[in-house]
Scaffold this motif. Structure first.
Motif, PDB file in Angstrom:
ATOM      1  N   ALA A   1       2.824  -9.280  -5.377  1.00  0.00           N
ATOM      2  CA  ALA A   1       3.312  -8.346  -4.348  1.00  0.00           C
ATOM      3  C   ALA A   1       4.363  -8.983  -3.441  1.00  0.00           C
ATOM      4  O   ALA A   1       5.391  -8.381  -3.137  1.00  0.00           O
ATOM      5  N   GLU A   2       4.107 -10.211  -3.044  1.00  0.00           N
ATOM      6  CA  GLU A   2       5.008 -10.843  -2.088  1.00  0.00           C
ATOM      7  C   GLU A   2       6.349 -11.201  -2.728  1.00  0.00           C
ATOM      8  O   GLU A   2       7.416 -10.873  -2.207  1.00  0.00           O
ATOM      9  N   SER A   3       6.278 -11.826  -3.901  1.00  0.00           N
ATOM     10  CA  SER A   3       7.526 -12.273  -4.540  1.00  0.00           C
ATOM     11  C   SER A   3       8.257 -11.126  -5.240  1.00  0.00           C
ATOM     12  O   SER A   3       9.477 -11.152  -5.367  1.00  0.00           O
ATOM     13  N   HIS A   4       7.515 -10.123  -5.696  1.00  0.00           N
ATOM     14  CA  HIS A   4       8.148  -9.038  -6.454  1.00  0.00           C
ATOM     15  C   HIS A   4       7.647  -7.675  -6.023  1.00  0.00           C
ATOM     16  O   HIS A   4       6.988  -6.974  -6.802  1.00  0.00           O
ATOM     17  N   PRO A   5       7.987  -7.276  -4.808  1.00  0.00           N
ATOM     18  CA  PRO A   5       7.536  -5.930  -4.380  1.00  0.00           C
ATOM     19  C   PRO A   5       8.062  -4.834  -5.288  1.00  0.00           C
ATOM     20  O   PRO A   5       7.476  -3.750  -5.364  1.00  0.00           O
ATOM     21  N   GLU A   6       9.140  -5.123  -6.018  1.00  0.00           N
ATOM     22  CA  GLU A   6       9.727  -4.094  -6.901  1.00  0.00           C
ATOM     23  C   GLU A   6       8.839  -3.792  -8.111  1.00  0.00           C
ATOM     24  O   GLU A   6       9.096  -2.850  -8.849  1.00  0.00           O
ATOM     25  N   TYR A   7       7.755  -4.567  -8.310  1.00  0.00           N
ATOM     26  CA  TYR A   7       6.831  -4.239  -9.397  1.00  0.00           C
ATOM     27  C   TYR A   7       5.969  -3.024  -9.043  1.00  0.00           C
ATOM     28  O   TYR A   7       5.289  -2.469  -9.888  1.00  0.00           O
ATOM     29  N   TYR A   8       5.954  -2.677  -7.764  1.00  0.00           N
ATOM     30  CA  TYR A   8       5.023  -1.644  -7.310  1.00  0.00           C
ATOM     31  C   TYR A   8       5.777  -0.409  -6.826  1.00  0.00           C
ATOM     32  O   TYR A   8       6.980  -0.462  -6.588  1.00  0.00           O
ATOM     33  N   ALA A   9       5.013   0.666  -6.695  1.00  0.00           N
ATOM     34  CA  ALA A   9       5.636   1.974  -6.469  1.00  0.00           C
ATOM     35  C   ALA A   9       6.505   2.020  -5.220  1.00  0.00           C
ATOM     36  O   ALA A   9       6.180   1.424  -4.188  1.00  0.00           O
ATOM     37  N   MET A  10       7.605   2.734  -5.353  1.00  0.00           N
ATOM     38  CA  MET A  10       8.470   3.020  -4.209  1.00  0.00           C
ATOM     39  C   MET A  10       8.113   4.407  -3.689  1.00  0.00           C
ATOM     40  O   MET A  10       8.046   5.363  -4.455  1.00  0.00           O
ATOM     41  N   ARG A  11       7.845   4.473  -2.374  1.00  0.00           N
ATOM     42  CA  ARG A  11       7.559   5.760  -1.752  1.00  0.00           C
ATOM     43  C   ARG A  11       8.488   5.923  -0.565  1.00  0.00           C
ATOM     44  O   ARG A  11       8.624   5.000   0.233  1.00  0.00           O
ATOM     45  N   ASP A  12       9.100   7.066  -0.447  1.00  0.00           N
ATOM     46  CA  ASP A  12      10.017   7.332   0.670  1.00  0.00           C
ATOM     47  C   ASP A  12      11.018   6.202   0.842  1.00  0.00           C
ATOM     48  O   ASP A  12      11.313   5.768   1.954  1.00  0.00           O
ATOM     49  N   GLY A  13      11.492   5.673  -0.278  1.00  0.00           N
ATOM     50  CA  GLY A  13      12.511   4.628  -0.230  1.00  0.00           C
ATOM     51  C   GLY A  13      11.987   3.233   0.058  1.00  0.00           C
ATOM     52  O   GLY A  13      12.755   2.283   0.124  1.00  0.00           O
ATOM     53  N   VAL A  14      10.665   3.107   0.222  1.00  0.00           N
ATOM     54  CA  VAL A  14      10.099   1.797   0.569  1.00  0.00           C
ATOM     55  C   VAL A  14       9.119   1.358  -0.515  1.00  0.00           C
ATOM     56  O   VAL A  14       8.297   2.153  -0.968  1.00  0.00           O
ATOM     57  N   ARG A  15       9.235   0.103  -0.938  1.00  0.00           N
ATOM     58  CA  ARG A  15       8.242  -0.444  -1.866  1.00  0.00           C
ATOM     59  C   ARG A  15       6.917  -0.616  -1.120  1.00  0.00           C
ATOM     60  O   ARG A  15       6.870  -1.286  -0.081  1.00  0.00           O
ATOM     61  N   GLN A  16       5.844  -0.036  -1.661  1.00  0.00           N
ATOM     62  CA  GLN A  16       4.551  -0.090  -0.986  1.00  0.00           C
ATOM     63  C   GLN A  16       4.070  -1.520  -0.791  1.00  0.00           C
ATOM     64  O   GLN A  16       3.375  -1.814   0.168  1.00  0.00           O
ATOM     65  N   ALA A  17       4.475  -2.391  -1.697  1.00  0.00           N
ATOM     66  CA  ALA A  17       4.042  -3.784  -1.600  1.00  0.00           C
ATOM     67  C   ALA A  17       4.601  -4.456  -0.351  1.00  0.00           C
ATOM     68  O   ALA A  17       4.063  -5.458   0.107  1.00  0.00           O
ATOM     69  N   SER A  18       5.682  -3.931   0.197  1.00  0.00           N
ATOM     70  CA  SER A  18       6.232  -4.560   1.394  1.00  0.00           C
ATOM     71  C   SER A  18       5.528  -4.072   2.661  1.00  0.00           C
ATOM     72  O   SER A  18       5.740  -4.612   3.734  1.00  0.00           O
ATOM     73  N   LEU A  19       4.686  -3.058   2.529  1.00  0.00           N
ATOM     74  CA  LEU A  19       3.982  -2.528   3.707  1.00  0.00           C
ATOM     75  C   LEU A  19       2.525  -2.963   3.769  1.00  0.00           C
ATOM     76  O   LEU A  19       1.932  -3.032   4.833  1.00  0.00           O
ATOM     77  N   LEU A  20       1.967  -3.250   2.613  1.00  0.00           N
ATOM     78  CA  LEU A  20       0.516  -3.420   2.546  1.00  0.00           C
ATOM     79  C   LEU A  20       0.138  -4.802   2.049  1.00  0.00           C
ATOM     80  O   LEU A  20       0.874  -5.419   1.270  1.00  0.00           O
ATOM     81  N   SER A  21      -1.022  -5.256   2.485  1.00  0.00           N
ATOM     82  CA  SER A  21      -1.561  -6.497   1.937  1.00  0.00           C
ATOM     83  C   SER A  21      -2.101  -6.194   0.538  1.00  0.00           C
ATOM     84  O   SER A  21      -2.376  -5.036   0.221  1.00  0.00           O
ATOM     85  N   PRO A  22      -2.275  -7.243  -0.306  1.00  0.00           N
ATOM     86  CA  PRO A  22      -2.835  -6.979  -1.639  1.00  0.00           C
ATOM     87  C   PRO A  22      -4.158  -6.217  -1.586  1.00  0.00           C
ATOM     88  O   PRO A  22      -4.377  -5.297  -2.373  1.00  0.00           O
ATOM     89  N   ALA A  23      -5.017  -6.588  -0.636  1.00  0.00           N
ATOM     90  CA  ALA A  23      -6.308  -5.892  -0.556  1.00  0.00           C
ATOM     91  C   ALA A  23      -6.086  -4.409  -0.262  1.00  0.00           C
ATOM     92  O   ALA A  23      -6.731  -3.532  -0.837  1.00  0.00           O
ATOM     93  N   GLU A  24      -5.154  -4.130   0.656  1.00  0.00           N
ATOM     94  CA  GLU A  24      -4.866  -2.731   0.974  1.00  0.00           C
ATOM     95  C   GLU A  24      -4.271  -1.998  -0.226  1.00  0.00           C
ATOM     96  O   GLU A  24      -4.473  -0.811  -0.408  1.00  0.00           O
ATOM     97  N   MET A  25      -3.518  -2.752  -1.031  1.00  0.00           N
ATOM     98  CA  MET A  25      -2.931  -2.099  -2.209  1.00  0.00           C
ATOM     99  C   MET A  25      -4.011  -1.649  -3.183  1.00  0.00           C
ATOM    100  O   MET A  25      -3.929  -0.577  -3.767  1.00  0.00           O
ATOM    101  N   TYR A  26      -5.052  -2.472  -3.335  1.00  0.00           N
ATOM    102  CA  TYR A  26      -6.158  -2.041  -4.200  1.00  0.00           C
ATOM    103  C   TYR A  26      -6.878  -0.857  -3.569  1.00  0.00           C
ATOM    104  O   TYR A  26      -7.163   0.133  -4.229  1.00  0.00           O
ATOM    105  N   SER A  27      -7.165  -0.990  -2.285  1.00  0.00           N
ATOM    106  CA  SER A  27      -7.977   0.049  -1.668  1.00  0.00           C
ATOM    107  C   SER A  27      -7.206   1.361  -1.562  1.00  0.00           C
ATOM    108  O   SER A  27      -7.793   2.428  -1.588  1.00  0.00           O
TER     109      SER A  27
END
Ligand SMILES: [Zn+2]
Length: 937
Positions: free
Chosen positions: A181-207
């Motif tokens: 998540a930290e090194s490659h936020p682009e691996y995860y979904a983009m919502r409203d123009g923002v990669r979710q990985a840049s907003l959330l911690s890994p734990a939050e991403m699972y939850s």
């Protein structure tokens, strides 16, 4: 003792491979367990036969011709053969030998009805006939029971788990956020123009079940490699599920959207493109994915690879009726998808069905489940997995479904009878009658069974009473047998709960309180002891049970173990002596410039009747003379607005005797009329009574109409009331459209979204059933209101005031859920939320064209200041609008999805466990059943 013979000689030994796999070991144990139950001894296990006859050979893949192996496939098929004085059991997979052993035991006379539900044969000698039995299951995947491990039902399933618990929503686990998540936020979904990985911690991403960016080639590489590792570490497993996370947070990046035939709308092609890549890289396993939500329609351009299987999900809200087939009115949206998939891709298709209707109430989806299993098989579907199981007569459904999973052509009626006879013993006749009666009810085309629909759509009070009688008799029959008695009572708890929900005096002013209390006591006694769903989840139980006790019986249990509550205890021991404080509230109906009192909802009188003696027949209630117990009509009602001066219009008639009866009319205790009534005799007519300004009030009010004359005879000195209306002297405009209002308590705890405590009675119900009960329907920090029929998707407005305790300068950028008004499975309705550090407010609407996000600027937003928020929707104008602090609304053109399925709950705060609440005070929550936001406002 029992003698088990083959060609007249007893079976004397077992032959198994030197190093058998776990399933063959289990097969040996199981065979010997039952063999010793019958004969008193276990047979020795050898690796080569000491004699030419008398052996049971348990082998894997042995004794089969290559052709036969192909026939049995890899999914549990087996062969049992008696040959030259020996028995051979062989299968094409690990579990097959075990299934074969159970089959052999059934041949001897055992019958397996479920875990620990085994019928031992009564005969004491068994000669195995000339036998050559080849059994192949119709379904490759057979997850129709809860444990997924019911060997006796031949239902072992070879799915691979990715973690101890996860085997379905595996996508995020294949590309772990803690690693990327930290090194490659682009691996995860983009919502409203923002990669979710840049907003959330890994734990939050699972939850929060963040999705992957499926178009990213690196994501595919990593996922394919991890899938390979997963398979290497899961010996003997056949099925590997590669499925999106739940929810609707699909990546919106341009590359992902390009994979959709209509960008951003249906994602089946996008998902299959990705799953195919993984399947090509792992050709030796079966890769299973899912067609549901935005991947439910069949693909347009992409075809599944040959080792790809697809769980097709008849998911609500597309399938809103689990009691009927897909051509039923509530299921028709799904029908073309089902036909599309089965016609084009049946060899890839499994089904993922949802037969759980309610965990607490009565349901009987059984017959429809059986019908579907047969139909699916006919349509070429080769796997089935249930998500949730029926809670009523669960064990029966396991047994029948397990049989159908092997042979869908079986007649289910004799299986049902056989099971009921075994399971309910001396109560079987009555339980069979319960089943038949409920089956007939469920099959009626107008009865709906759905987690999203009220129980009233399934069953009515007389039917529930009829079933209660059968259950009472069944209990009587089995009273001597504690195990059977508990089984009958476990089932009865669902019926009692349903009956109480239907019969509650809160909604039925004519309900007999004595009957209600006795049945409530009976119900509580059962659920305290029962083995049903309640007992397994004590914490959930506590909250839900408290909420239910409040909304069904008006019992206010403080936050503690409800079983210890004094009222509950008293109901369990001496229900007749308990006084229930039931607030029989009248919910008014909106009419032009006012409201009408439904006659069914007034109290103090006998039920409404049709009166037509020497007059046109009309429905009415009778207020009788002062010597009777029916001399006063009472109504407690809520006004959503202050109507100012108003008048009461009463349509009625005087009794058929000379002289007008004396009456008095009071509102909130104030006398507004006293004297002879003004109604005609032998006909209907109006009285209009002025209510001076200042008597009515916003919120709770009372009305009392009383006959003041005494009489010796019940037949004289009465009045009949046909219609009761409260009309405003001045037009009240849009306020009249207001169908719900809650001011909430001022002292609510901000961290809990709103109030953790029950909202006062007066705020609880208006117009048919906005029922707060306790705050915690699904989580601790949310107020949930049942919306009844108040919220419609044709038009409406919601407004509220909110005082945030966070502001734009905060460093943590959490999104805060303010209103969560969504239909079943979050596929319709609204989500109103705000990131606390961003100066705009978000409204996510689920529309016919996908999700529409509306942002409204709120630069002056700050902690500790009340903000006013309103949003509206309008089908006719095709608009959705959002306004903050009375600014000109931001408007988008859109029509809401699922007009027929408006949300059943309104949540203030978040209903999702890991999503943050509003973190604010909320007051003056108002819902209008019209769009009252005008662009010029
Ligand atoms: Zn993407």
């Amino acid at each position: 003792g029992f003698i088990f013979t083959v060609e007249s000689a007893p079976l004397r030994f077992l032959v198994a491979p030197v190093d058998p796999c776990q399933d063959v070991k289990t097969a040996i144990t199981e065979f010997n367990r039952y063999h010793s139950q019958l004969t008193g001894k276990a047979l020795p296990v050898l690796h080569s036969p000491p004699e030419k006859t008398g052996g049971l050979f348990l082998a894997q893949k042995a004794d089969f011709s290559p052709q036969e192996l192909t026939v049995t496939g890899s999914f549990g098929g087996y062969r049992i053969r008696q040959k030259e004085g020996n028995i051979h059991i062989a299968g094409a997979s690990d579990s097959a030998v075990l299934y074969g052993v159970y089959e052999l035991l059934e041949q001897i006379g055992f019958r397996f009805y479920g875990e620990d539900l085994v019928k031992i044969p009564e005969n004491h000698a068994f000669e195995l006939p000339d036998l050559d039995l080849l059994k192949v299951p119709a379904y490759d995947i057979r997850i129709v029971n809860a444990s997924e491990n019911l060997g006796a039902h031949n239902l072992h399933t070879r799915v691979a788990y990715i973690t101890k618990r996860v085997w379905e929503h595996t996508n995020l686990y294949l590309v772990p956020p803690e690693k990327y998540a930290e090194s490659h936020p682009e691996y995860y979904a983009m919502r409203d123009g923002v990669r979710q990985a840049s907003l959330l911690s890994p734990a939050e991403m699972y939850s929060q079940w963040v999705m992957l960016c499926l178009s990213n080639p690196k994501v595919r590489e990593i996922a394919a490699e991890n899938l390979k590792l997963w398979a290497e570490n899961s010996p003997g497993k056949l099925f590997y599920v590669v499925m999106q996370m739940d929810g609707y947070g699909w990546c919106q990046c341009p590359e992902c959207r390009k994979l959709d035939p209509v960008p951003g709308n249906i994602h089946t092609d996008r998902l299959l493109d990705y799953v195919n890549f993984l399947a090509r890289r792992n050709p030796d396993i079966l890769v299973v994915t899912a067609a549901y939500c935005y991947t439910a329609p069949p693909p347009i351009k992409i075809k599944p690879e040959k080792n790809v299987r697809i769980f097709l999900c008849p998911y609500t809200p597309e399938v809103g009726d689990q009691g009927h087939w897909f051509d039923a009115p509530d299921n028709r949206q799904f029908l073309p998808w089902y036909e599309g998939w089965t016609k084009q891709f049946s060899e890839h298709l499994y089904i993922y069905d949802y037969p759980l209707i309610s965990r607490r109430n009565l349901s009987l989806p059984h017959e429809q489940m059986y019908f579907r299993m047969k139909r699916y098989a006919q349509d070429g579907i080769r796997g089935i997995r249930y998500c949730g199981r029926p809670s009523f007569m669960t064990a029966l459904s396991y047994f029948v479904c397990a049989k159908l999973a092997w042979n869908p052509e079986l007649d289910t009626a004799p299986l049902t009878q056989e099971f009921i006879a075994f399971f309910y013993g001396d109560g079987a006749d009555e339980m069979q009658a319960v089943y038949e009666r409920l089956k007939a009810i469920a099959l009626q085309p107008d009865r709906i069974q759905s987690p999203a629909q009220p129980i009233q759509k399934f069953i009515n009070i007389p039917e529930a009473e009829e079933l209660l009688t059968l259950f009472d008799r069944a209990e009587e029959q089995v009273r001597q047998n504690p195990i059977t008695l508990q089984r009958v009572r476990d089932e009865k708890s669902f019926l009692l709960r349903t009956y109480l929900d239907l019969y509650t005096p809160i909604r039925n002013p004519t309900a007999d309180l004595g009957i209600f209390k006795r049945r409530l006591g009976e119900y509580l006694n059962i659920v305290v002891k029962t083995k049903n769903f309640f007992a397994k989840f004590p914490e959930t139980l506590d909250k839900r049970q408290r909420s239910w006790l409040w909304s069904c019986a008006g019992i206010d249990v403080p936050e503690k173990n409800w079983v210890e509550d004094a009222t509950v205890r008293a109901l369990m021991t001496c229900p007749d002596e308990v006084t229930l404080d039931i607030h029989r509230q009248t919910t008014l109906q909106s009419i032009e410039n006012g409201w009408e009192f439904p006659l069914e909802m007034v109290h103090g009188l006998e039920p409404p009747l049709i009166y037509g003696y020497h007059c046109p027949p009309r429905k009415c209630v009778l207020i009788r003379n002062n010597m009777t117990q029916f001399s006063a009509l009472d109504a407690d009602f809520i006004l959503p607005v202050y109507p100012g001066a108003a008048f009461l219009r009463i349509n009625g008639q005087d009794d058929d005797k000379p002289e007008a009866v004396h009456i008095s009319v009071r509102i909130n205790g104030a006398l507004i009329f006293e004297g002879k009534n003004g109604f005609p005799e032998n006909d209907w007519g109006d009285m209009e009574l002025q209510i001076p300004d200042g008597i009515l009030r916003t919120g709770s009010n009372t009305l009392r109409i009383k006959v003041n004359d005494d009489a010796q005879n019940i037949q004289t000195k009465w009045i009949a009331i046909h219609q009761l209306q409260l009309l405003c002297s001045n037009p009240i405009g849009n306020e009249n459209k207001r169908c719900f209002f809650a001011s909430f308590k001022e002292n609510c705890i901000a961290e809990h979204g709103a109030s953790k405590e029950p909202v006062e009675n007066t705020m609880r119900i208006f117009k048919e059933a906005l029922d707060a009960g306790y705050s915690a329907e699904t989580s601790q920090s949310v107020l949930g209101y049942m919306t009844g029929n108040n919220i419609r998707f044709s038009a409406g407005t919601i407004s509220l005031e909110m005082l945030p305790l966070w502001n734009l300068d905060d460093s943590d950028d959490h999104y805060r859920t303010i209103i969560d008004l969504r239909g079943p499975h979050n596929k319709s309705g609204f989500l109103l939320y705000k990131y606390n550090t961003r100066n705009f407010l978000n409204l996510l609407a689920y529309t016919e064209d996908g999700n529409v996000l509306i942002n409204s600027p709120c630069p002056e937003w700050q902690a500790g200041k009340w903000q006013k928020i309103s949003f509206s929707w309008n089908e006719e104008k095709q608009t959705i609008q959002l306004s903050v602090n009375n600014q000109k609304p931001v408007c988008k053109t859109a029509i809401l999805r699922n007009q027929q399925n408006p949300p059943t709950f309104l949540y203030v705060g978040s209903m999702q466990k890991y999503v943050r609440n509003a973190g604010a005070l909320i007051r003056n929550l108002t819902i209008y059943d019209a769009d009252i936001l005008h662009p010029m406002q």
